[in-house]
Scaffold this motif. Sequence first.
Motif, PDB file in Angstrom:
ATOM      1  N   PHE A 151      -4.221   4.667  -9.138  1.00 23.66           N
ATOM      2  CA  PHE A 151      -3.242   4.911 -10.198  1.00 23.66           C
ATOM      3  C   PHE A 151      -3.915   4.683 -11.555  1.00 23.66           C
ATOM      4  N   LYS A 152      -3.818   5.663 -12.439  1.00 23.14           N
ATOM      5  CA  LYS A 152      -4.526   5.610 -13.723  1.00 23.14           C
ATOM      6  C   LYS A 152      -3.621   5.337 -14.917  1.00 23.14           C
ATOM      7  N   GLY A 153      -2.321   5.222 -14.678  1.00 24.00           N
ATOM      8  CA  GLY A 153      -1.412   4.998 -15.784  1.00 24.00           C
ATOM      9  C   GLY A 153      -1.314   3.536 -16.178  1.00 24.00           C
ATOM     10  N   VAL A 154      -0.305   3.222 -16.973  1.00 22.78           N
ATOM     11  CA  VAL A 154      -0.050   1.848 -17.422  1.00 22.78           C
ATOM     12  C   VAL A 154       0.719   1.099 -16.337  1.00 22.78           C
ATOM     13  N   ILE A 155       0.201  -0.029 -15.919  1.00 21.55           N
ATOM     14  CA  ILE A 155       0.888  -0.861 -14.930  1.00 21.55           C
ATOM     15  C   ILE A 155       1.867  -1.777 -15.659  1.00 21.55           C
TER      16      ILE A 155
ATOM     17  N   ALA B 227      -0.092  -4.808  -8.156  1.00 22.32           N
ATOM     18  CA  ALA B 227      -1.100  -4.453  -9.152  1.00 22.32           C
ATOM     19  C   ALA B 227      -2.413  -4.064  -8.472  1.00 22.32           C
ATOM     20  N   GLN B 228      -2.834  -4.869  -7.500  1.00 20.58           N
ATOM     21  CA  GLN B 228      -4.069  -4.576  -6.783  1.00 20.58           C
ATOM     22  C   GLN B 228      -3.949  -3.294  -5.970  1.00 20.58           C
ATOM     23  N   SER B 229      -2.768  -3.075  -5.364  1.00 21.40           N
ATOM     24  CA  SER B 229      -2.560  -1.876  -4.559  1.00 21.40           C
ATOM     25  C   SER B 229      -2.558  -0.622  -5.426  1.00 21.40           C
ATOM     26  N   LEU B 230      -1.951  -0.699  -6.612  1.00 20.96           N
ATOM     27  CA  LEU B 230      -1.950   0.439  -7.523  1.00 20.96           C
ATOM     28  C   LEU B 230      -3.375   0.802  -7.941  1.00 20.96           C
ATOM     29  N   GLN B 231      -4.188  -0.204  -8.191  1.00 23.95           N
ATOM     30  CA  GLN B 231      -5.576   0.062  -8.527  1.00 23.95           C
ATOM     31  C   GLN B 231      -6.336   0.635  -7.334  1.00 23.95           C
ATOM     32  N   ASN B 232      -6.030   0.144  -6.134  1.00 24.48           N
ATOM     33  CA  ASN B 232      -6.716   0.619  -4.928  1.00 24.48           C
ATOM     34  C   ASN B 232      -6.417   2.084  -4.615  1.00 24.48           C
TER      35      ASN B 232
ATOM     36  N   SER C 131       0.835  -1.203   0.000  1.00 23.48           N
ATOM     37  CA  SER C 131       0.000   0.000   0.000  1.00 23.48           C
ATOM     38  C   SER C 131       0.866   1.248   0.000  1.00 23.48           C
ATOM     39  N   VAL C 132       1.914   1.240   0.854  1.00 24.43           N
ATOM     40  CA  VAL C 132       2.837   2.365   0.899  1.00 24.43           C
ATOM     41  C   VAL C 132       3.596   2.480  -0.414  1.00 24.43           C
ATOM     42  N   LEU C 133       4.035   1.341  -0.950  1.00 25.48           N
ATOM     43  CA  LEU C 133       4.766   1.346  -2.211  1.00 25.48           C
ATOM     44  C   LEU C 133       3.900   1.913  -3.338  1.00 25.48           C
ATOM     45  N   ALA C 134       2.648   1.490  -3.406  1.00 25.78           N
ATOM     46  CA  ALA C 134       1.743   1.976  -4.450  1.00 25.78           C
ATOM     47  C   ALA C 134       1.505   3.478  -4.314  1.00 25.78           C
ATOM     48  N   SER C 135       1.344   3.954  -3.074  1.00 27.23           N
ATOM     49  CA  SER C 135       1.135   5.390  -2.851  1.00 27.23           C
ATOM     50  C   SER C 135       2.372   6.190  -3.249  1.00 27.23           C
ATOM     51  N   THR C 136       3.558   5.635  -2.937  1.00 27.79           N
ATOM     52  CA  THR C 136       4.804   6.297  -3.329  1.00 27.79           C
ATOM     53  C   THR C 136       4.914   6.378  -4.837  1.00 27.79           C
TER      54      THR C 136
ATOM     55  N   SER D  29       2.597   8.976  -6.266  1.00 30.70           N
ATOM     56  CA  SER D  29       3.024  10.353  -5.977  1.00 30.70           C
ATOM     57  C   SER D  29       4.044  10.874  -6.981  1.00 30.70           C
ATOM     58  N   THR D  30       4.708   9.976  -7.721  1.00 29.21           N
ATOM     59  CA  THR D  30       5.686  10.409  -8.717  1.00 29.21           C
ATOM     60  C   THR D  30       5.027  10.910 -10.000  1.00 29.21           C
ATOM     61  N   LYS D  31       3.700  10.659 -10.123  1.00 22.68           N
ATOM     62  CA  LYS D  31       2.916  11.106 -11.288  1.00 22.68           C
ATOM     63  C   LYS D  31       3.429  10.528 -12.607  1.00 22.68           C
ATOM     64  N   ALA D  32       3.958   9.322 -12.548  1.00 24.88           N
ATOM     65  CA  ALA D  32       4.464   8.667 -13.748  1.00 24.88           C
ATOM     66  C   ALA D  32       3.315   8.151 -14.615  1.00 24.88           C
ATOM     67  N   GLU D  33       3.528   8.141 -15.920  1.00 27.29           N
ATOM     68  CA  GLU D  33       2.533   7.602 -16.845  1.00 27.29           C
ATOM     69  C   GLU D  33       2.569   6.069 -16.881  1.00 27.29           C
TER      70      GLU D  33
END
Length: 434
Positions: free
Chosen positions: A278-282, A270-275, A241-246, A249-253
């Motif tokens: 994150f709207k970019g490409v995983i 992958a699940q954490s990024l969606q939670n 969860s912390v990793l996904a939030s970090t 926060s970088t605003k990467a595509e």
Amino acid sequence: MRSPVSETHSRNARARIRKAGRRGAIVALVAACIVSLAACGDDSEGSSSAGTPKSLNKATGTPIKLGILNPVNGSAKSPGAPQGLNAAVKYVNGNLGGIDNHPIKVVSCDVDVASPETNIGCANQLAKSGVVAVIDAFNPTSSAALPILQSAKIPMIGPVPFDTVTGSKPDDRVYFGPAPAAFLLGAMQSIKQQGYSSVTLANLDLPSGHQTNDQILTPLGKSIGLDVKGVYYSPSNPNFSVLASTIKSTKAEVAGLLLALDEPTCNKLAQSLQNVGFKGVIFLATCTEFINKLGQKAVGAETYSSVWLPTAKSSAPAEVKKNLDVAADYLTAQGGPSDWYAFATFATVVDFAKTLGAAKPSEYTGPSVLKTLKAVEGYQSFLGPVLSCNRPTSPNCTTEFYNFKVVGNKKTELVGGKAIQPDPKGLKAIPGAN
């Protein structure tokens, strides 16, 4: 992307290998079988699970011992590697006639891939066991074992060197897949060509991970005009969860994992990024299980691989389709995960058996095994590109790999419709990459 070679090309390749063998090179083979839970010990071929394909050409000669640094201890396990090893040994020993009628017998030593100490201990044990080569199974601390194995004149072999130190020189090692730098440069080229300008990739919080980011990832990004950032996660106690939030926060595509030691890591990130929204490409390194777990939610995500994978079978060359079916049958019979780690390991073992068995050596020693492998040239691999292992600056037999995009439920296609060839100029600047 190269298509499978013709029968004539195959005969020519085999002739080159035989010629190399006559020059004094010899066969080595790597393979594997299901590993024991003991720290280190001789493993027989193992019993077949129900449904194992019937043997057609069983090896009956004197066994050849191969060692493996088996990644089954600690929190960062790779269960697909031993599954692929075991399945491939069944296939090679039962259907390919082993290596010139010599069955493979694996000496397994279990390691924690986050612990250099376990690699040192296993290297000492394997050096005393009579193995002619040692398999490096996706181990980011395998370089700790190198000095001991080099002293014993035992080569290290594998699919891809996860340890950048191991992969930085060609001495006493051969890998049938591309170097990490080739993956990174090629992936960033692909990201740039798709129109993206920024990427954030997570790596293990280990010295090798920091070295990859500092000495490879960041410089390569700058060289092609891509804004690349690296972040880290604990190999023993990751907080996704912390990793996904970090990462968000970088605003990467484009964002995800640079290196994954197991499928659960990819699934959770992958699940954490969606939670976290994150709207970019995983982008998830060499993982495949998330494609099945996320279903339609995985569409648009990308992953790279050293070999063709079942999710892309519909667009694979005809011979690769057949080989994917063979590998899938044996992997299914052995149970466990059938992920990239399993298929890449399976393919590596088969390629060793076919290329090295063609040399028909009169003896099996570490030096002769290494010499024969280094002489392999123009060989069409089981599930991947054409291999030539005589590169003077790299232990890798190719720089080519595959970048897949999820396009449907459990279905992927090659990004750009072809294999990726990293820019040779970029690779020349990185030790061991070209």
